[in-house]
Motif scaffolding. Structure first.
Motif, PDB file in Angstrom:
ATOM      1  N   SER A   1       0.850  -1.183   0.000  1.00 45.50           N
ATOM      2  CA  SER A   1       0.000   0.000   0.000  1.00 45.50           C
ATOM      3  C   SER A   1       0.888   1.235   0.000  1.00 45.50           C
ATOM      4  N   ALA A   2       0.278   2.428  -0.090  1.00 45.47           N
ATOM      5  CA  ALA A   2       1.064   3.658  -0.092  1.00 45.47           C
ATOM      6  C   ALA A   2       1.878   3.789   1.190  1.00 45.47           C
ATOM      7  N   GLU A   3       1.254   3.425   2.339  1.00 51.68           N
ATOM      8  CA  GLU A   3       1.965   3.532   3.620  1.00 51.68           C
ATOM      9  C   GLU A   3       3.108   2.529   3.691  1.00 51.68           C
ATOM     10  N   GLN A   4       2.838   1.293   3.201  1.00 53.48           N
ATOM     11  CA  GLN A   4       3.883   0.284   3.214  1.00 53.48           C
ATOM     12  C   GLN A   4       5.018   0.640   2.255  1.00 53.48           C
ATOM     13  N   ALA A   5       4.662   1.225   1.113  1.00 56.36           N
ATOM     14  CA  ALA A   5       5.687   1.635   0.154  1.00 56.36           C
ATOM     15  C   ALA A   5       6.617   2.679   0.757  1.00 56.36           C
ATOM     16  N   ALA A   6       6.036   3.590   1.551  1.00 54.49           N
ATOM     17  CA  ALA A   6       6.855   4.603   2.205  1.00 54.49           C
ATOM     18  C   ALA A   6       7.845   3.963   3.172  1.00 54.49           C
ATOM     19  N   ASP A   7       7.382   2.921   3.908  1.00 63.80           N
ATOM     20  CA  ASP A   7       8.276   2.213   4.828  1.00 63.80           C
ATOM     21  C   ASP A   7       9.380   1.492   4.055  1.00 63.80           C
ATOM     22  N   LEU A   8       8.996   0.905   2.915  1.00 63.43           N
ATOM     23  CA  LEU A   8      10.000   0.227   2.095  1.00 63.43           C
ATOM     24  C   LEU A   8      11.050   1.206   1.591  1.00 63.43           C
ATOM     25  N   ALA A   9      10.573   2.392   1.163  1.00 64.34           N
ATOM     26  CA  ALA A   9      11.503   3.397   0.661  1.00 64.34           C
ATOM     27  C   ALA A   9      12.456   3.853   1.744  1.00 64.34           C
ATOM     28  N   ALA A  10      11.955   3.928   2.963  1.00 64.16           N
ATOM     29  CA  ALA A  10      12.801   4.376   4.073  1.00 64.16           C
ATOM     30  C   ALA A  10      13.937   3.390   4.322  1.00 64.16           C
ATOM     31  N   ALA A  11      13.685   2.100   4.008  1.00 66.09           N
ATOM     32  CA  ALA A  11      14.725   1.096   4.218  1.00 66.09           C
ATOM     33  C   ALA A  11      15.789   1.128   3.140  1.00 66.09           C
ATOM     34  N   ALA A  12      15.553   1.919   2.088  1.00 67.85           N
ATOM     35  CA  ALA A  12      16.540   2.006   1.005  1.00 67.85           C
ATOM     36  C   ALA A  12      17.730   2.861   1.383  1.00 67.85           C
ATOM     37  N   VAL A  13      17.662   3.579   2.509  1.00 64.75           N
ATOM     38  CA  VAL A  13      18.788   4.357   3.031  1.00 64.75           C
ATOM     39  C   VAL A  13      19.186   3.747   4.357  1.00 64.75           C
ATOM     40  N   PRO A  14      20.356   4.080   4.913  1.00 58.76           N
ATOM     41  CA  PRO A  14      20.757   3.493   6.194  1.00 58.76           C
ATOM     42  C   PRO A  14      19.657   3.623   7.230  1.00 58.76           C
ATOM     43  N   ALA A  15      19.225   2.492   7.814  1.00 57.43           N
ATOM     44  CA  ALA A  15      18.103   2.495   8.755  1.00 57.43           C
ATOM     45  C   ALA A  15      18.504   3.140  10.072  1.00 57.43           C
ATOM     46  N   THR A  16      17.535   3.754  10.719  1.00 57.46           N
ATOM     47  CA  THR A  16      17.778   4.381  12.021  1.00 57.46           C
ATOM     48  C   THR A  16      17.048   3.646  13.124  1.00 57.46           C
ATOM     49  N   SER A  17      16.288   2.606  12.770  1.00 56.43           N
ATOM     50  CA  SER A  17      15.556   1.870  13.795  1.00 56.43           C
ATOM     51  C   SER A  17      15.357   0.441  13.338  1.00 56.43           C
ATOM     52  N   ALA A  18      15.041  -0.435  14.273  1.00 65.03           N
ATOM     53  CA  ALA A  18      14.756  -1.826  13.935  1.00 65.03           C
ATOM     54  C   ALA A  18      13.526  -1.915  13.066  1.00 65.03           C
ATOM     55  N   LYS A  19      12.547  -1.063  13.294  1.00 65.10           N
ATOM     56  CA  LYS A  19      11.324  -1.083  12.499  1.00 65.10           C
ATOM     57  C   LYS A  19      11.642  -0.766  11.039  1.00 65.10           C
ATOM     58  N   ALA A  20      12.480   0.262  10.809  1.00 67.00           N
ATOM     59  CA  ALA A  20      12.839   0.610   9.436  1.00 67.00           C
ATOM     60  C   ALA A  20      13.627  -0.512   8.795  1.00 67.00           C
ATOM     61  N   ALA A  21      14.484  -1.176   9.583  1.00 70.77           N
ATOM     62  CA  ALA A  21      15.290  -2.257   9.039  1.00 70.77           C
ATOM     63  C   ALA A  21      14.446  -3.440   8.627  1.00 70.77           C
TER      64      ALA A  21
END
Length: 377
Positions: free
Chosen positions: A288-308
């Motif tokens: 979904s749009a929200e999930q895609a945003a989370d996926l995109a955030a993981a494309a850069v160095p993660a800052t949290s376990a959730k992003a990872a």
């Protein structure tokens, strides 16, 4: 076997097939009714009252090559009696570079009156604009003029492009020109039109030098060195005169270079590769749009376990590394099968079906293997 002769023949064959470009256009006019479908344009701007335009040849003389009627012709009847002829035959759009050659056969019948053919080029891409009057030339620039009042017979002609600011695309054009059909104009024919690119002089010199070294060298090592140099020069010939556009991209003849879109921070753009999300049931689904945003955030160095725990699949094939050493992989659309794996407490590899705390924990604490595995199809 004479090794020198063998190597010389081999290198000459490679040079002829790779360094010297194939024709960009080749037309013999066997059937001019097919010209429109292949990109040719005929525009008759002659004064009103003409009964002909461009037509299949063969009425007064045979073709320069091929069947007798395989050329395109025009005559004074392109305009009414006492009118002015300005009849254009325009090639398909072709790539254009400095040093490129337009080759063609031309015959002016004359017979005591003046026939004139002018040759033009345009660098305006697919444009076939020549204006609408007998004197207008639109986007086209004069390249050469041929005029005679007596039969010239078939003559082979070649005109070269120069002065271009860089590689581009455009068209060539032939213009049959008669100032007054009451006193001038007869019959003309055009045959065997081709457009070809030529290698840079430095490339040709490198090839000739390499051939000379191969032919006269007596030492095996020197022959091998010469062949290596020829191979390099052939590669240079294939990418002759790359041009850099305003966007910083390099362009080459007969090739197009574009920028691949990156995965944005809010959504996965079309054409950026495959993006997948594993739901609670363990199925890979379109995010979904929200999930895609989370996926995109993981494309850069993660800052949290959730992003990872959200892995982006798409864009360039490059590793993703989280702040705590977790490793992932972005895969492009050439990969079709994916699995998320980690090691359990006993060191066994197991598949993680839910991209939640379990995957996030192992990613955040640095699994010993890539977190995403792609199988090439």
């Amino acid at each position: 076997m004479n090794l020198n002769k063998y190597l010389t023949g081999l290198v000459a064959t490679v040079a002829a097939s790779s360094a010297f470009a194939s024709p960009l256009l080749n037309e013999g006019f066997n059937d001019i009714s097919t010209l429109g479908a292949s990109g040719w344009v005929m525009t008759n701007n002659s004064a009103a009252g003409g009964s002909t335009s461009w037509f299949q040849g063969g009425d007064f003389f045979p073709a320069a090559a091929g069947p007798a009627s395989s050329y395109v012709a025009a005559n004074l009847n392109n305009a009414g009696f006492g009118g002015a002829v300005s009849n254009w035959l325009i090639t398909p759009e072709v790539a254009m570079t400095n040093g490129e050659k337009l080759n063609f056969s031309l015959r002016l019948l004359g017979e005591g009156v003046v026939d004139t053919v002018q040759v033009y080029y345009s660098t305006a891409g697919a444009s076939a604009n020549v204006g609408t009057t007998t004197s207008s030339t639109g986007d086209f620039t004069l390249l050469g003029t041929y005029s005679a009042s007596a039969d010239t017979g078939w003559t082979a002609n070649s005109l070269s492009l120069s002065g271009l600011s860089g590689a581009t695309t455009g068209r060539y054009a032939f213009r049959y020109l008669v100032n007054d059909t009451a006193i001038n104009g007869d019959y003309i024919g055009i045959d065997s039109v081709s457009v070809s690119a030529v290698p840079e002089p430095t490339t040709a010199l490198m090839l000739l030098l390499g051939l000379g070294v191969v032919a006269f060298s007596r030492k095996k090592q020197l022959r091998l060195l010469a062949l290596a140099g020829l191979s390099a020069s052939t590669l240079v010939a294939q990418a002759a005169e790359p041009q850099t556009g305003a966007n910083g991209l390099m362009s080459f003849p007969n090739a197009r270079v574009v920028v691949a879109p990156e995965l944005s921070a809010t959504a996965a753009p079309a054409g950026a590769g495959m993006v997948a999300y594993k739901d609670a049931a363990g199925q890979l689904v379109g995010p979904s749009a929200e999930q895609a945003a989370d996926l995109a955030a993981a494309a850069v160095p993660a800052t949290s376990a959730k992003a990872a725990g959200r892995l982006a699949l798409g864009g360039r094939i490059a590793p993703l590394t989280t702040a705590k050493g977790g490793v992932g992989r972005k895969l492009d659309d050439s990969s079709a099968s994916f699995a998320v794996i980690h090691k359990d407490a006993d060191g066994n590899l197991v598949e993680s079906c839910v991209p939640g705390e379990d995957v996030a924990h192992h990613l955040a604490h640095g699994p010993s293997l890539p977190a995403v595995k792609g199988e090439q199809q």
